[in-house]
Design an enzyme around this catalytic site. Structure first.
Site, PDB file in Angstrom:
ATOM      1  N   HIS A 153      -3.967  -5.620  -4.700  1.00  0.00           N
ATOM      2  CA  HIS A 153      -5.017  -4.639  -5.028  1.00  0.00           C
ATOM      3  C   HIS A 153      -4.434  -3.558  -5.925  1.00  0.00           C
ATOM      4  CE1 HIS A 153      -3.598  -1.523  -2.138  1.00  0.00           C
ATOM      5  NE2 HIS A 153      -3.356  -2.520  -1.294  1.00  0.00           N
TER       6      HIS A 153
ATOM      7  N   ASP B 226      -5.921  -0.518  -6.378  1.00  0.00           N
ATOM      8  CA  ASP B 226      -6.295   0.846  -5.984  1.00  0.00           C
ATOM      9  C   ASP B 226      -5.251   1.436  -5.040  1.00  0.00           C
ATOM     10  OD1 ASP B 226      -7.151  -1.044  -3.994  1.00  0.00           O
ATOM     11  OD2 ASP B 226      -8.385   0.508  -3.064  1.00  0.00           O
TER      12      ASP B 226
ATOM     13  N   ASP C 128       2.540   0.900  -1.549  1.00  0.00           N
ATOM     14  CA  ASP C 128       1.266   0.203  -1.295  1.00  0.00           C
ATOM     15  C   ASP C 128       0.307   0.459  -2.451  1.00  0.00           C
ATOM     16  OD1 ASP C 128      -0.912  -1.027  -0.182  1.00  0.00           O
ATOM     17  OD2 ASP C 128      -1.249   0.513   1.333  1.00  0.00           O
TER      18      ASP C 128
ATOM     19  N   GLU D 206      -9.525  -1.990  -2.163  1.00  0.00           N
ATOM     20  CA  GLU D 206      -8.986  -2.538  -0.914  1.00  0.00           C
ATOM     21  C   GLU D 206      -8.846  -1.467   0.152  1.00  0.00           C
ATOM     22  OE1 GLU D 206      -6.119  -3.774   2.149  1.00  0.00           O
ATOM     23  OE2 GLU D 206      -5.908  -2.100   0.763  1.00  0.00           O
ATOM     24  N   GLU D 207      -8.640  -0.219  -0.290  1.00  0.00           N
ATOM     25  CA  GLU D 207      -8.338   0.863   0.661  1.00  0.00           C
ATOM     26  C   GLU D 207      -9.594   1.516   1.229  1.00  0.00           C
ATOM     27  OE1 GLU D 207      -5.454   1.108   1.700  1.00  0.00           O
ATOM     28  OE2 GLU D 207      -3.967   0.785   0.121  1.00  0.00           O
TER      29      GLU D 207
ATOM     30  N   GLU E  87       1.515  -7.227  -0.588  1.00  0.00           N
ATOM     31  CA  GLU E  87       1.388  -6.007   0.227  1.00  0.00           C
ATOM     32  C   GLU E  87       2.745  -5.684   0.844  1.00  0.00           C
ATOM     33  OE1 GLU E  87      -1.060  -3.972   0.842  1.00  0.00           O
ATOM     34  OE2 GLU E  87      -2.987  -5.010   0.751  1.00  0.00           O
TER      35      GLU E  87
ATOM     36  N   HIS F 251       0.506   4.904   2.439  1.00  0.00           N
ATOM     37  CA  HIS F 251      -0.511   5.942   2.626  1.00  0.00           C
ATOM     38  C   HIS F 251       0.092   7.307   2.953  1.00  0.00           C
ATOM     39  CE1 HIS F 251      -3.720   2.672   3.716  1.00  0.00           C
ATOM     40  NE2 HIS F 251      -2.995   2.362   2.669  1.00  0.00           N
TER      41      HIS F 251
HETATM   42 ZN   LIG Z   1      -2.207  -2.221   0.454  1.00  0.00          ZN
END
Ligand SMILES: [Zn+2]
Length: 363
Positions: free
Chosen positions: A76, A78, A103, A133-134, A162, A339
């Site tokens: 992903h 994003d 990530d 995705e988030e 990932e 994150h």
């Molecule tokens: Zn991720």
């Protein structure tokens, strides 16, 4: 609305760590991926060995060499919202800091480097770059591509880049959430015998939950660990009223050797003698088998010199599994740093992961 400022084109000839930094400096929090998707599409269209397709802000590039197998590398594009951690910063210890370093722009950089440097892979390749995705699952770009163009995602084995700290995480458990409702009859609590208590009626459900013994099956060589838990309970009208309704919210995390239908049947059956008046499926997403018995997966494990471990939480590998493509997660980022404001990755691990993937795809 997309407010991403104009950015320079992506240079796929730089090493994977430098490319990661360039991707981090190209902000793309969920919903603002268009400029980055544009740049990825442009960079990939310059590679004559790939055909490139696009659906929304999702870009799919493929080789068509007629190889016996097709492998998918997916990621992903994003990130979670930026928290003052862009642009990226490389410190004196060789650690790259910034939103998405872990990530999963380091993984996306590895995908792009393989796309650039492996024009004649030993297996046909499909590169998937997707948005959202988030955020909520219905926005997920991989899901949108799967719905609109499932043929773009055809393949024998998929690797999602990932963060896994260089390990291989295979498959994922399914998750089912149900509301188990009991009913009774309201009455004044001073004259309780005139009614019937719905909260008391939930007691057998709680007893069954407390007595539950988890199954730990081995699926394709990985040991999973199921869980059946109350995650909520609701009931009560007023402090002087016998309640006429109670709901126990139950979450079943199940190993990927059960189909969603089997998982639901298990839960229905498990609570069958608990006097439940209503059984409501609130949310259900199936798991994914790790598919590690596939020859491509075995070769992959050997090439990246990693042992596979099971994934207990739900991830996008399940979307591939639903399409019949076994999938694993693999990339250098530490998932515990995803994150976080101090998100970072050891820069040298990124070209290392790239080299291992290249060895797998060229040997
Ligand atoms: Zn991720």
């Amino acid at each position: 609305m997309d407010q991403t400022p104009a950015q320079p084109p992506l240079d796929l000839t730089v090493d994977a760590a430098a490319l990661t930094a360039a991707l981090v400096d190209f902000p793309s929090p969920s919903g603002q991926e268009k400029a980055l998707a544009d740049a990825i599409e442009t960079a990939l269209r310059a590679l004559p060995h790939l055909t490139v397709d696009r659906h929304g802000n999702n870009v799919v590039a493929r080789t068509h060499l007629g190889r016996a197998e097709r492998v998918i590398l997916a990621g992903h594009i994003d990130t979670v919202p930026i928290a003052g951690n862009v642009p990226s910063r490389l410190d004196e210890d060789g650690v790259l800091w910034g939103c998405g370093t872990c990530d999963m722009k380091s993984g996306v950089a590895v995908q792009l480097r393989i796309a650039q440097t492996v024009p004649e892979p030993n297996r046909d390749l499909t590169f998937v770059f997707y948005d959202n995705e988030e955020v909520a699952a219905h926005l997920n770009g991989l899901g949108h591509v799967a719905d609109a163009h499932p043929d773009w995602l055809a393949g024998d084995f998929a690797v999602l880049l990932e963060p896994t700290d260089g390990q291989v995480e295979g498959g994922c458990q399914g998750t089912l959430r149900v509301h188990l409702k009991t009913t009774g009859e309201r009455a004044h609590s001073a004259r309780a015998w005139m009614g019937s208590n719905a909260i008391h009626a939930a007691a057998p459900i709680l007893a069954k939950l407390a007595a539950y013994e988890p199954r730990t099956p081995v699926v394709d060589g990985l040991q999973y660990h199921e869980g059946l838990n109350a995650v909520g309970i609701e009931g009560g009208v007023a402090t002087n009223v016998i309640p006429d309704a109670c709901t126990v919210v139950v979450n079943f995390r199940y190993a990927p050797d059960r189909t969603p239908e089997e998982a639901e049947a298990f839960v229905r059956d498990y609570f069958a003698d608990c006097g439940i008046d209503e059984f409501v499926v609130d949310d259900h997403t199936g798991g994914a088998r790790p598919g590690l018995t596939h020859p491509s997966a075995q070769a992959f494990l050997a090439a990246v010199e990693a042992e596979a471990r099971p994934k207990f939480g739900w991830t996008d590998v399940a979307r591939f599994s639903a399409l019949g493509v076994p999938a694993v997660n693999y990339s250098p980022g530490d998932p515990l740093l995803a994150h976080k404001v101090n998100e970072r990755v050891k820069a040298s691990l990124i070209p290392e992961a790239e080299a291992k993937l290249r060895a797998w795809l060229t040997s």
